[in-house]
Enzyme design. Sequence first.
Site, PDB file in Angstrom:
ATOM      1  N   GLY A   1       0.832  -1.199   0.000  1.00 42.02           N
ATOM      2  CA  GLY A   1       0.000   0.000   0.000  1.00 42.02           C
ATOM      3  C   GLY A   1       0.865   1.248   0.000  1.00 42.02           C
ATOM      4  O   GLY A   1       2.021   1.229  -0.400  1.00 42.02           O
ATOM      5  N   CYS A   2       0.321   2.317   0.484  1.00 41.10           N
ATOM      6  CA  CYS A   2       1.025   3.599   0.513  1.00 41.10           C
ATOM      7  C   CYS A   2       2.273   3.503   1.384  1.00 41.10           C
ATOM      8  O   CYS A   2       2.219   3.031   2.515  1.00 41.10           O
ATOM      9  CB  CYS A   2       0.082   4.674   1.056  1.00 41.10           C
ATOM     10  SG  CYS A   2       0.867   6.289   1.196  1.00 41.10           S
ATOM     11  N   PHE A   3       3.379   3.978   0.865  1.00 37.05           N
ATOM     12  CA  PHE A   3       4.630   3.866   1.632  1.00 37.05           C
ATOM     13  C   PHE A   3       4.651   4.744   2.868  1.00 37.05           C
ATOM     14  O   PHE A   3       5.422   4.508   3.784  1.00 37.05           O
ATOM     15  CB  PHE A   3       5.873   4.075   0.785  1.00 37.05           C
ATOM     16  CG  PHE A   3       5.903   5.230  -0.188  1.00 37.05           C
ATOM     17  CD1 PHE A   3       5.283   6.439   0.054  1.00 37.05           C
ATOM     18  CD2 PHE A   3       6.598   5.085  -1.374  1.00 37.05           C
ATOM     19  CE1 PHE A   3       5.342   7.487  -0.845  1.00 37.05           C
ATOM     20  CE2 PHE A   3       6.672   6.128  -2.290  1.00 37.05           C
ATOM     21  CZ  PHE A   3       6.043   7.322  -2.026  1.00 37.05           C
TER      22      PHE A   3
END
Length: 174
Positions: free
Chosen positions: A10-12
């Site tokens: 997912g989003c870092f």
Amino acid sequence: MTTTYVIAGGCFWCLDAAYRQLNGVTEVLSCYTGGHTPNPSYEQVCTGATGHAEAVAVTFDPSVIPSEVILDAFFTMHDPTQLNRQGADVGTQYRSAMFPADPEQREVFQAAIERAGEWWPGTIVTTVEPLGEVFPAEEYHQDFFAKNPTQGYCLAVAVPKVNKVRAAFTKYLR
């Protein structure tokens, strides 16, 4: 001696925030990997056309925090049963993936996927992909949560993930 794992879930921003709270983690680099476009920008990666995943390169001291804890935390902070998405973040750039640097890491990653399969209902879709070139994300993405703790996405998405890791791995908190 330190070890670095390159992983995507997912989003870092969320991965970065969760790993930075663990003792023994010496560096977290938000980055792009797994694609075919050289030196991609965030805007390019967001289109899904580059093939890259938003990832983190987590460097840690295995004498302080075991590699199994690093990987079990990974499977705690994201849902590895969602294909090419994490919640409202949709696209191959948000895939659950692990990028081993060598055959030993590949084996450790496979073992972590098997462990995660014991506690996650459904099928684990996390891929193990060759580690290609790692491109650091833009500076404003590095340690994003610490720089923007009241930002809406951080409050709604990152905080719950950070809290899950804090609750599950209290022994390893800074």
